[in-house]
Design a protein around this motif. Structure first.
Motif, PDB file in Angstrom:
ATOM      1  N   MET A  51       1.085  -0.284  -2.831  1.00 51.80           N
ATOM      2  CA  MET A  51       1.327  -0.135  -4.273  1.00 51.80           C
ATOM      3  C   MET A  51       0.550   1.047  -4.795  1.00 51.80           C
ATOM      4  O   MET A  51      -0.578   1.286  -4.410  1.00 51.80           O
ATOM      5  N   THR A  52       1.153   1.796  -5.688  1.00 55.36           N
ATOM      6  CA  THR A  52       0.452   2.920  -6.293  1.00 55.36           C
ATOM      7  C   THR A  52       0.819   3.042  -7.752  1.00 55.36           C
ATOM      8  O   THR A  52       1.958   2.812  -8.127  1.00 55.36           O
ATOM      9  N   THR A  64      -5.293  -0.231  -3.355  1.00 54.79           N
ATOM     10  CA  THR A  64      -3.907  -0.412  -2.923  1.00 54.79           C
ATOM     11  C   THR A  64      -3.737  -1.722  -2.170  1.00 54.79           C
ATOM     12  O   THR A  64      -2.766  -2.451  -2.359  1.00 54.79           O
ATOM     13  N   PHE A  65      -4.707  -2.035  -1.318  1.00 59.42           N
ATOM     14  CA  PHE A  65      -4.666  -3.288  -0.570  1.00 59.42           C
ATOM     15  C   PHE A  65      -4.710  -4.497  -1.513  1.00 59.42           C
ATOM     16  O   PHE A  65      -3.958  -5.461  -1.332  1.00 59.42           O
ATOM     17  N   ILE A  66      -5.580  -4.453  -2.530  1.00 64.24           N
ATOM     18  CA  ILE A  66      -5.716  -5.572  -3.457  1.00 64.24           C
ATOM     19  C   ILE A  66      -4.428  -5.785  -4.244  1.00 64.24           C
ATOM     20  O   ILE A  66      -3.968  -6.926  -4.413  1.00 64.24           O
ATOM     21  N   VAL A  90      -1.887  -5.125   4.895  1.00 68.07           N
ATOM     22  CA  VAL A  90      -2.725  -4.149   5.592  1.00 68.07           C
ATOM     23  C   VAL A  90      -2.016  -2.809   5.765  1.00 68.07           C
ATOM     24  O   VAL A  90      -2.653  -1.740   5.692  1.00 68.07           O
ATOM     25  N   ALA A  91      -0.703  -2.819   5.974  1.00 61.69           N
ATOM     26  CA  ALA A  91       0.012  -1.573   6.271  1.00 61.69           C
ATOM     27  C   ALA A  91       0.025  -0.604   5.099  1.00 61.69           C
ATOM     28  O   ALA A  91       0.053   0.618   5.306  1.00 61.69           O
ATOM     29  N   TYR A  92      -0.013  -1.104   3.878  1.00 63.95           N
ATOM     30  CA  TYR A  92       0.165  -0.232   2.715  1.00 63.95           C
ATOM     31  C   TYR A  92      -1.019   0.703   2.464  1.00 63.95           C
ATOM     32  O   TYR A  92      -0.808   1.900   2.202  1.00 63.95           O
ATOM     33  N   PRO A  93      -2.272   0.256   2.550  1.00 66.70           N
ATOM     34  CA  PRO A  93      -3.365   1.219   2.373  1.00 66.70           C
ATOM     35  C   PRO A  93      -3.505   2.221   3.514  1.00 66.70           C
ATOM     36  O   PRO A  93      -4.159   3.258   3.336  1.00 66.70           O
ATOM     37  N   VAL A  94      -2.919   1.930   4.687  1.00 68.35           N
ATOM     38  CA  VAL A  94      -2.995   2.872   5.805  1.00 68.35           C
ATOM     39  C   VAL A  94      -2.415   4.229   5.420  1.00 68.35           C
ATOM     40  O   VAL A  94      -2.939   5.286   5.792  1.00 68.35           O
ATOM     41  N   ALA A  97       5.910   9.903   5.962  1.00 69.65           N
ATOM     42  CA  ALA A  97       7.289  10.365   6.093  1.00 69.65           C
ATOM     43  C   ALA A  97       8.225   9.484   5.278  1.00 69.65           C
ATOM     44  O   ALA A  97       7.960   8.295   5.055  1.00 69.65           O
ATOM     45  N   ILE A  98       9.340  10.077   4.859  1.00 69.38           N
ATOM     46  CA  ILE A  98      10.295   9.356   4.016  1.00 69.38           C
ATOM     47  C   ILE A  98      10.857   8.137   4.733  1.00 69.38           C
ATOM     48  O   ILE A  98      11.111   7.100   4.111  1.00 69.38           O
ATOM     49  N   SER A  99      11.022   8.218   6.060  1.00 74.49           N
ATOM     50  CA  SER A  99      11.562   7.071   6.807  1.00 74.49           C
ATOM     51  C   SER A  99      10.602   5.886   6.749  1.00 74.49           C
ATOM     52  O   SER A  99      11.023   4.729   6.610  1.00 74.49           O
ATOM     53  N   ILE A 100       9.288   6.169   6.846  1.00 78.88           N
ATOM     54  CA  ILE A 100       8.294   5.088   6.755  1.00 78.88           C
ATOM     55  C   ILE A 100       8.282   4.505   5.350  1.00 78.88           C
ATOM     56  O   ILE A 100       8.155   3.288   5.165  1.00 78.88           O
ATOM     57  N   GLN A 101       8.426   5.359   4.341  1.00 85.15           N
ATOM     58  CA  GLN A 101       8.466   4.871   2.966  1.00 85.15           C
ATOM     59  C   GLN A 101       9.645   3.924   2.747  1.00 85.15           C
ATOM     60  O   GLN A 101       9.509   2.919   2.048  1.00 85.15           O
ATOM     61  N   VAL A 102      10.788   4.250   3.330  1.00 79.71           N
ATOM     62  CA  VAL A 102      11.976   3.402   3.190  1.00 79.71           C
ATOM     63  C   VAL A 102      11.724   2.040   3.825  1.00 79.71           C
ATOM     64  O   VAL A 102      12.043   0.995   3.245  1.00 79.71           O
ATOM     65  N   VAL A 103      11.136   2.039   5.028  1.00 81.82           N
ATOM     66  CA  VAL A 103      10.853   0.782   5.725  1.00 81.82           C
ATOM     67  C   VAL A 103       9.868  -0.075   4.916  1.00 81.82           C
ATOM     68  O   VAL A 103      10.075  -1.282   4.736  1.00 81.82           O
TER      69      VAL A 103
END
Length: 357
Positions: free
Chosen positions: A1-2, A128-130, A184-188, A207-213
């Protein structure tokens, strides 16, 4: 989240530039940061500082009201009320709201400084994690509450034999662990990036592909699937209540509907905003949805406890009762209430047997 306003369209521009062959990947980041900085300077000259001040004020007010209300609800649920499964669900739900309230002052400072992040990369990732943890735990707990309601109405025998405080604590522990693992994946991929000489932003950088996933997983697991389960559960419960003619279950039912409605209404702009970031949409729409997301998040953290007060009892008796007593009535255990309702329904339908007792 941002919570990133100006320049949120950078990822979209990156994708378009690569597809059109306008630049290579090595030069892409520098050029886009310059473009973003130019757009920010233009918007600031047009009076963006007043918007930043409004955002900062809203976040600070949300912190003050949310911390006070959620803290009070937490105290009543944890100290003043009888320990029930239903109270335990809402104790952890309110705890998640209070947890996220603690980070709102930092984002208020972030907004006041023109969205210049001064708290470092570690705190950027932690916040972001919180926020991600809050999103998952709130969705999961609301889903559990709705399924628990189905068990109470549909299988009262199983409920009496197995629905207990230890059982609820184990389920809540697994829910927190699952939410932590999924968050956990989001703050990475969250980083602090310099977009101009003296301005740093805390934003997603992958990368845009990771953002989509990440977006699709977040949308399905934390929004769409819980929404389908909860709506289906309440529709089923409504039908069962109608068949059993449970005339006084409205109090608990209104608390549940209010908490679910406030959560999903407030979170919808967030998911819509993140989804549109992956598409080719006008900047003004993205900016509008970001502000709607901010307002929705603030309302969710602040006014959800207030909703519990006003839907738990009729409005006209609000001012005649102490707030702790009011909260106790709002969070009365669903199984106890349904048992009382069935007993009253039996007395109504069998007045003679009731009189003999």
């Amino acid at each position: 989240m941002t919570w990133l306003p100006p320049g949120v369209h950078v990822q979209v521009m990156e994708r378009l530039f690569i597809e059109q062959g306008l630049m290579d990947k090595d030069n892409m980041s520098t050029s886009l940061e310059n473009t973003s900085a130019a757009s920010i300077n233009t918007s600031q000259s047009a009076g963006i500082s007043s918007v930043n001040a409004v955002c900062s004020t809203l976040l600070l007010l949300s912190f003050l009201v949310g911390a006070a209300m959620n803290g009070f609800c937490l105290w009543v649920l944890g100290v003043k009320m009888k320990k029930t499964v239903y109270a335990l669900w809402f104790f952890h739900l309110v705890l998640s709201y209070l947890m996220v309230c603690a980070f709102l002052p930092f984002y208020a400072i972030y907004a006041l400084l023109g969205f210049h992040w001064i708290f470092g990369t570690v705190f950027c990732k932690l916040s972001t994690f919180i926020f991600s943890l809050w999103m998952f735990i709130a969705a999961f707990l609301l889903t559990i509450i709705s399924l628990d309601r189905c068990l109470i109405i549909g299988n009262p025998t199983w409920t009496q034999n197995h629905r207990s405080i230890p059982w609820a604590k184990k389920l809540i522990a697994w829910t927190w662990l699952a939410s932590v693992a999924l968050s956990v994946a989001y703050p990475v991929f969250q980083e602090t990036l310099v977009v101009e000489k003296d301005r740093i932003v805390c934003k997603n950088h992958c990368a845009i592909s990771i953002q989509v996933v990440l977006f699709l997983f977040q949308f399905l697991v934390a929004f769409l699937l819980p929404f389908i389960i909860i709506v289906g559960s309440y529709c089923w419960v409504g039908q069962k209540m109608k068949k059993k003619r449970l005339v006084k279950t409205g109090k608990t039912y209104r608390v549940l509907v209010a908490s679910v409605g406030s959560f999903f209404i407030c979170w919808f702009p967030f998911h819509l905003h993140n989804g549109l970031l992956l598409m080719e949409v006008p900047e003004i729409i993205v900016q509008f949805l970001w502000h709607m997301m901010l307002i929705g998040g603030c309302l969710n953290t602040c006014f959800t406890p207030i909703l519990y007060l006003f839907v738990g009892e009729e409005f006209q008796v609000i001012f005649r009762m102490s707030i702790p007593t009011l909260l106790k009535k709002a969070f009365v255990d669903a199984s106890e209430e349904d048992g009382n309702n069935e007993e009253e329904d039996h007395r109504i339908n069998n007045p003679r047997s009731s009189g003999r007792r």
